[in-house]
Scaffold this motif. Sequence first.
Motif, PDB file in Angstrom:
ATOM      1  N   ASP A  81       0.835  -1.208   0.000  1.00 34.34           N
ATOM      2  CA  ASP A  81       0.000   0.000   0.000  1.00 34.34           C
ATOM      3  C   ASP A  81       0.865   1.251   0.000  1.00 34.34           C
ATOM      4  O   ASP A  81       0.620   2.202  -0.732  1.00 34.34           O
ATOM      5  CB  ASP A  81      -0.880   0.031   1.260  1.00 34.34           C
ATOM      6  CG  ASP A  81      -2.136  -0.800   1.081  1.00 34.34           C
ATOM      7  OD1 ASP A  81      -2.486  -1.093  -0.078  1.00 34.34           O
ATOM      8  OD2 ASP A  81      -2.764  -1.142   2.093  1.00 34.34           O
ATOM      9  N   TRP A 107     -12.609  -4.166  -9.601  1.00 28.55           N
ATOM     10  CA  TRP A 107     -12.788  -3.990  -8.162  1.00 28.55           C
ATOM     11  C   TRP A 107     -11.541  -3.390  -7.501  1.00 28.55           C
ATOM     12  O   TRP A 107     -11.589  -2.937  -6.363  1.00 28.55           O
ATOM     13  CB  TRP A 107     -13.171  -5.305  -7.482  1.00 28.55           C
ATOM     14  CG  TRP A 107     -12.332  -6.485  -7.898  1.00 28.55           C
ATOM     15  CD1 TRP A 107     -12.656  -7.434  -8.821  1.00 28.55           C
ATOM     16  CD2 TRP A 107     -11.030  -6.830  -7.420  1.00 28.55           C
ATOM     17  NE1 TRP A 107     -11.638  -8.341  -8.963  1.00 28.55           N
ATOM     18  CE2 TRP A 107     -10.639  -8.010  -8.108  1.00 28.55           C
ATOM     19  CE3 TRP A 107     -10.170  -6.281  -6.478  1.00 28.55           C
ATOM     20  CZ2 TRP A 107      -9.410  -8.629  -7.890  1.00 28.55           C
ATOM     21  CZ3 TRP A 107      -8.943  -6.899  -6.266  1.00 28.55           C
ATOM     22  CH2 TRP A 107      -8.585  -8.053  -6.961  1.00 28.55           C
ATOM     23  N   ASN A 167     -11.249   0.357  -5.822  1.00 28.58           N
ATOM     24  CA  ASN A 167     -11.475   0.654  -4.419  1.00 28.58           C
ATOM     25  C   ASN A 167     -10.270   0.309  -3.556  1.00 28.58           C
ATOM     26  O   ASN A 167      -9.979   0.998  -2.578  1.00 28.58           O
ATOM     27  CB  ASN A 167     -12.691  -0.126  -3.940  1.00 28.58           C
ATOM     28  CG  ASN A 167     -13.499   0.664  -2.973  1.00 28.58           C
ATOM     29  OD1 ASN A 167     -13.814   1.809  -3.246  1.00 28.58           O
ATOM     30  ND2 ASN A 167     -13.799   0.068  -1.849  1.00 28.58           N
ATOM     31  N   SER A 168      -9.578  -0.772  -3.940  1.00 30.06           N
ATOM     32  CA  SER A 168      -8.398  -1.170  -3.163  1.00 30.06           C
ATOM     33  C   SER A 168      -7.354  -0.073  -3.200  1.00 30.06           C
ATOM     34  O   SER A 168      -6.740   0.268  -2.189  1.00 30.06           O
ATOM     35  CB  SER A 168      -7.783  -2.449  -3.736  1.00 30.06           C
ATOM     36  OG  SER A 168      -8.775  -3.404  -3.976  1.00 30.06           O
ATOM     37  N   SER A 197      -8.302   3.119  -1.203  1.00 29.26           N
ATOM     38  CA  SER A 197      -8.147   3.061   0.248  1.00 29.26           C
ATOM     39  C   SER A 197      -6.712   2.775   0.655  1.00 29.26           C
ATOM     40  O   SER A 197      -6.290   3.159   1.740  1.00 29.26           O
ATOM     41  CB  SER A 197      -9.088   2.019   0.840  1.00 29.26           C
ATOM     42  OG  SER A 197      -8.572   0.749   0.589  1.00 29.26           O
ATOM     43  N   GLY A 198      -5.942   2.111  -0.232  1.00 33.89           N
ATOM     44  CA  GLY A 198      -4.561   1.808   0.113  1.00 33.89           C
ATOM     45  C   GLY A 198      -3.631   2.997  -0.082  1.00 33.89           C
ATOM     46  O   GLY A 198      -2.609   3.107   0.572  1.00 33.89           O
TER      47      GLY A 198
END
Lengths: 442, 306
Positions: free
Chosen positions: A261, A277, A280-281, A284-285
């Motif tokens: 991250d 998808w 979103n990862s 937020s990362g």
Amino acid sequence: MRITKRAATVALLTAATVAITGCSAGGGSTDSADAACEPAEGKVELTFTSWIPGIEDVVDVWNKANPDIQVAVQTGPNGNGGTYANFFNQLEAGNAPDLGQIEYDALPNFRVQDGLVNLASCDGVMDAKADFVDWTWGQVSFNEDDAAYAIPQDSGPMAMFYRADLFEANGIAIPTTWEEYAVAAEQVRATGAYITNFSQSDINQFAGLVWQAGGTWFGNDGTDWTVDLTDETSIKVADYWQDLIDRDLVSTQPPWTTEWDNAYNTGAAWTWNSAAWGANSIASGAPDTAGKWAVAQSPQWEAGDEASGNWGGSSTAVFTGSEHPYEATQFALWLNSSSESLTMLNKAANLYPAAKAGLDLPVLKEGVEFFGNQPIYDEFATASGQVSADFVWGPTMTQTYNDVSDGFKAAVSGNGTLAEALTTGQSATIDALKAQSIPVKE
Amino acid sequence: MSALTETPTVARPSRRPTRRTENAPKGPKESPLSRVGAMTVMLVFTLYFLIPIWWLFVAGTKSSSQFTSTNPLWFADFNLFANIGNLVAYRDGVFLKWMLNSALYAGAGALLATLFAAMCGYALAKYRFPGRELLFNIVLGGVLVPATALALPLFLIFSQVSLTNTFWAVFLPSLVSPFGVYLTRIFASASVPDELIEAARLDGAGEVRTFFTVSVKLMFPALVTVFLFQFVAIWNNFFLPLIMLRDETLFPVTLGLFAWNSQVNQIPELRGYVLIGALLSIIPLIILFLLLQRFWRNGLGAGSVK
């Protein structure tokens, strides 16, 4: 004379069957073939196991609208986290739920264990085929005619997330082919950063890259399986990344860790070849990089090609032993193709629909703030249409992933190569299939 | 102020010499070197065990954006209470339900398991009957079988009687503690004198009454140990609920957090909930240990003296 004798035999057999079923009452219907897919009389109660948090709310909508088909949600960890093992235990014990969430790469495993009902004969299923993106239907039908072992739920068409600001500031062109990508990797490395992080343990992602290149890892001609982890295409993809690793042009941090991250958050990694998808990862990362990202189609192997891979995605299957396959199918179709349900699933768990109509949901047409208000899902809709329908998963994917991943981990630390890891995975997979008495051609 | 701080320092020297003279003749004299060595080893291990908890606590106080971008072992903005609030509010407080479930499985389960183990161990220690040693050896064998190995057979058995996915599926197997039987038997034969039981009988007490009024009190330290062990074992038990339970409202906190954690890749906001949830879920264990360790230490000591 002969007829009466046969009648007697039939009567006897029936009596015996009744006696046997009488003894094992409560064990659910036996594997009486999945021929009958007829609506039941009166109210039907179904159980549905899914690990999507918040799916209860979606099911509530269905329950309110369908008082005669009530669905109870059961839950647990994600498939490989234990729910698949539970499904197999439950099938063994005869108390599997009516419906279950199964990822595409696990479907063949359930198929070879006779765990799935072929829904093709159920009302509306074959008509629905055209409503789903072609390759997702290929995943649930195993590319057989007149087959549907599940209803596609979500998908993970792949594209390239990239740091638009950094590419522009450094005057590096956005790569459209893998060749350009390798050149860009050198330029990015010259600034001190890495173009991307090669995922050493997420073999799913690598499979997506092979998928894009046109490789297929498995095949099934109706009787025998073929395993082809080491075909020309897979080796080409493996060698490509091996070269980048050897020249220290990509980093090799384990994925889904804080270091990983952090690499994206601090601009130490500039692109990520990932699925819908993944938006979103990354948001937020790497919160500090909001507004600086953009999405483009995956780099191609030949200039002018239009191919994409897929990473992830799941389906809704009906388990052998369900007494109400008809009602279960109706629910599964609604869950995965009604815009109401798809919108809720997208909101609750960022599911990217497998239904064609789902790709045009209003929520998937909006610009996304994190990506500088680019309507990124348009790119993924394009990508979804470019995914080959030929890619087939094997029946022992957990084992295959583990073996290849062991090899990849060794390769990134200098022991062996990615191609060798595929070779090891190839023979380990064939051994695993043989060990489970699954017919396999060598 | 200075007077206040001085009083204890004055008091101390007067106490110390007496203690030292008391202890000195008993043990061999230890060199400062070995003392430093021992302390170092203990310090290293203490750090080894406490740093993850410290990390968890620090992580629990951070907002999700600061979680990746700040020093993992030191605080950023203090958001502990906001995080707890979010966790409790998420999905109508399902986390609190899990905590309650865990408390019920572990609390009631450990209490009953302790009672059964105590009765069994006491009977094995104090009554002579044919097959006693055989029974004890079988129980001892049970200590060797890990609970994980029993989970799948239990699932198949519970499936036969349609008890999977119920409260009982996790609760009933928790009532069995072979180690508890072993410990209580050893402890009962060491700490409950036959003469005392005989005296109780002469005074007209029935066997059950003797057990509850006399023997249980003498065995108390062992019972606390068994309770504590069993409570922790049930609280941390993960595999059995994983296999047995489907209904989210029956989950213990371990399984619930694991289920969330398995979703983190696709639903990243869950990571924060898992962290703060894990932090909250160890608090009951810490409280229990602090409350009961006094009894526990007594118990270990008493056993060793005998």
